[in-house]
Design a protein around this motif. Sequence first.
Motif, PDB file in Angstrom:
ATOM      1  N   MET B   1     -15.223 -14.984   1.640  1.00  0.00           N
ATOM      2  CA  MET B   1     -16.405 -14.991   0.774  1.00  0.00           C
ATOM      3  C   MET B   1     -16.132 -15.834  -0.468  1.00  0.00           C
ATOM      4  SD  MET B   1     -18.394 -11.395   0.860  1.00  0.00           S
ATOM      5  CE  MET B   1     -17.182 -10.304   0.147  1.00  0.00           C
ATOM      6  N   ALA B   2     -17.171 -16.409  -1.000  1.00  0.00           N
ATOM      7  CA  ALA B   2     -17.014 -17.190  -2.233  1.00  0.00           C
ATOM      8  C   ALA B   2     -16.933 -16.237  -3.420  1.00  0.00           C
ATOM      9  CB  ALA B   2     -18.202 -18.125  -2.392  1.00  0.00           C
ATOM     10  N   VAL B   3     -16.376 -16.744  -4.523  1.00  0.00           N
ATOM     11  CA  VAL B   3     -16.215 -15.930  -5.734  1.00  0.00           C
ATOM     12  C   VAL B   3     -17.542 -15.292  -6.140  1.00  0.00           C
ATOM     13  CG1 VAL B   3     -15.774 -16.123  -8.217  1.00  0.00           C
ATOM     14  CG2 VAL B   3     -14.174 -17.112  -6.593  1.00  0.00           C
ATOM     15  N   LYS B   4     -18.603 -16.083  -6.053  1.00  0.00           N
ATOM     16  CA  LYS B   4     -19.909 -15.586  -6.511  1.00  0.00           C
ATOM     17  C   LYS B   4     -20.406 -14.394  -5.694  1.00  0.00           C
ATOM     18  CE  LYS B   4     -21.797 -19.558  -8.859  1.00  0.00           C
ATOM     19  NZ  LYS B   4     -22.790 -20.626  -8.855  1.00  0.00           N
ATOM     20  N   LEU B  26     -10.950 -11.305 -14.876  1.00  0.00           N
ATOM     21  CA  LEU B  26     -12.020 -11.115 -13.883  1.00  0.00           C
ATOM     22  C   LEU B  26     -11.885 -12.144 -12.754  1.00  0.00           C
ATOM     23  CD1 LEU B  26     -14.784 -10.041 -12.852  1.00  0.00           C
ATOM     24  CD2 LEU B  26     -15.894 -11.568 -14.484  1.00  0.00           C
ATOM     25  N   ASN B  27     -11.659 -13.388 -13.143  1.00  0.00           N
ATOM     26  CA  ASN B  27     -11.484 -14.480 -12.185  1.00  0.00           C
ATOM     27  C   ASN B  27     -10.328 -14.167 -11.219  1.00  0.00           C
ATOM     28  OD1 ASN B  27     -11.072 -17.035 -10.997  1.00  0.00           O
ATOM     29  ND2 ASN B  27     -11.678 -18.121 -12.848  1.00  0.00           N
ATOM     30  N   ILE B  30     -10.975 -11.126  -8.796  1.00  0.00           N
ATOM     31  CA  ILE B  30     -11.820 -11.440  -7.639  1.00  0.00           C
ATOM     32  C   ILE B  30     -11.012 -12.185  -6.575  1.00  0.00           C
ATOM     33  CG2 ILE B  30     -13.748 -12.916  -6.924  1.00  0.00           C
ATOM     34  CD1 ILE B  30     -15.131 -11.959  -9.515  1.00  0.00           C
ATOM     35  N   ARG B  31     -10.151 -13.093  -7.033  1.00  0.00           N
ATOM     36  CA  ARG B  31      -9.338 -13.842  -6.058  1.00  0.00           C
ATOM     37  C   ARG B  31      -8.335 -12.923  -5.362  1.00  0.00           C
ATOM     38  NH1 ARG B  31     -10.935 -19.123  -7.097  1.00  0.00           N
ATOM     39  NH2 ARG B  31     -12.131 -19.032  -9.011  1.00  0.00           N
ATOM     40  N   GLU B  34     -10.266 -10.980  -2.819  1.00  0.00           N
ATOM     41  CA  GLU B  34     -10.609 -11.891  -1.722  1.00  0.00           C
ATOM     42  C   GLU B  34      -9.412 -12.087  -0.794  1.00  0.00           C
ATOM     43  OE1 GLU B  34     -11.097 -15.944  -2.842  1.00  0.00           O
ATOM     44  OE2 GLU B  34     -12.748 -16.247  -1.428  1.00  0.00           O
ATOM     45  N   LYS B  35      -8.222 -12.255  -1.400  1.00  0.00           N
ATOM     46  CA  LYS B  35      -7.007 -12.430  -0.590  1.00  0.00           C
ATOM     47  C   LYS B  35      -6.703 -11.193   0.236  1.00  0.00           C
ATOM     48  CE  LYS B  35      -4.065 -15.671  -3.022  1.00  0.00           C
ATOM     49  NZ  LYS B  35      -2.844 -15.767  -3.811  1.00  0.00           N
ATOM     50  N   VAL B 175      -1.880 -17.719 -14.252  1.00  0.00           N
ATOM     51  CA  VAL B 175      -2.949 -17.194 -13.396  1.00  0.00           C
ATOM     52  C   VAL B 175      -2.524 -16.913 -11.958  1.00  0.00           C
ATOM     53  CG1 VAL B 175      -5.149 -17.745 -14.443  1.00  0.00           C
ATOM     54  CG2 VAL B 175      -3.824 -19.575 -13.395  1.00  0.00           C
ATOM     55  N   GLN B 176      -1.618 -17.738 -11.440  1.00  0.00           N
ATOM     56  CA  GLN B 176      -1.205 -17.481 -10.053  1.00  0.00           C
ATOM     57  C   GLN B 176      -0.438 -16.165  -9.969  1.00  0.00           C
ATOM     58  OE1 GLN B 176      -0.285 -21.080 -10.928  1.00  0.00           O
ATOM     59  NE2 GLN B 176      -1.008 -22.225  -9.134  1.00  0.00           N
TER      60      GLN B 176
END
Lengths: 80, 268
Positions: B1-4, B26-27, B30-31, B34-35, B175-176
């Motif tokens: 899925m995309a971030v949005k 937040l960014n 979400i990632r 998603e992972k 961030v990673q």
Amino acid sequence: MAKPKLKEHRINREWCKGCGICVAFCPKNVLELDEKDKAVAVRPEDCIACRLCELRCPDLAIEIIVEDEHGIENKIRSGQ
Amino acid sequence: MAVKDYLRERFFPHIWCAGCGHGIVLNSLIRAVEKLGMSKNEIVMVSGIGCSSRISGYVDFHTLHTIHGRALAFATGVKMSKPELNVIVPMGDGDALAIGGNHFIHAARRNIDITAIVMNNRIYGMTGGQYSPLSGYGTLATTAPYKNIDQSFDTVQLATAAGATFVARTTTYHVQQLTDLIRRAILHEGFSVLEVMTQCPTYFGRKNKLGGAVEMMKYMQKATTPIGSKAKQKNPELIERGVFVEKEQPEYCSEYEKIIQRAMASGS
């Protein structure tokens, strides 16, 4: 795996607040803030699609779209 | 899925100031989700009050925006009634360690399977820049115009001493690592604490003349080092990043389930 090739920086101008984090930390100096303090990719040809701008954007306003070797639009995700 | 697809887009652009590190958390969150390939219905986000707590309003999971400092108490209730759900609690440093200090140490002591993300911006941003338990000695705040005389907690040491079974720290610059540590904290079975050093350019940065968001992130890059690095031996002032504690211990909900089974067996 072939290196991802940039197709476009999709920047949401409505969400960008012009903090300049993407501009400051881009390893290739691709981005700048325009006269309205919104991020724009002024040197997209230098982009290596590392996506650090996308990952660090506090406004979730940047999306890096890449092409795979067959030229098909593909959104890469970290770790994949 | 995309971030949005994980966002409630109708609330964007968000309320956080330009360059606020909470957006980066937040960014990364979400990632990480998603992972992990989690469905939005498997996640409950419970938050208290403050800038950081607004994060739960922006994600399209099950969300509860509760009262100041008490997010972990609500989260405990959610987790006890639906142990199959993943409960994530984003908290500010004041929300987690001052107003909610008791909830924090006792959730850690019980080792209930909740992921606490302590977003440490060293200030109460929403209410106008009062000093917080992590502002630190000698810093300036609207309520400390002649410098703060309070010593700060070390979130990692506090969480470790209280019994958290996963304790980690990173920054919004890295961030990673941030995405990876959120992922690991969610996966860990037991109480996980992730301290994220984050920038408040509006209050902490401006009061302490640290520059804007970019300068504050560069500072966090320089002021931190991976756990056990040579740089740390040379300069003990450096703040370590990484996983400090990762251990297995009986988890609270599974132990409670055993109590239910014992009571059912003997109570007939």
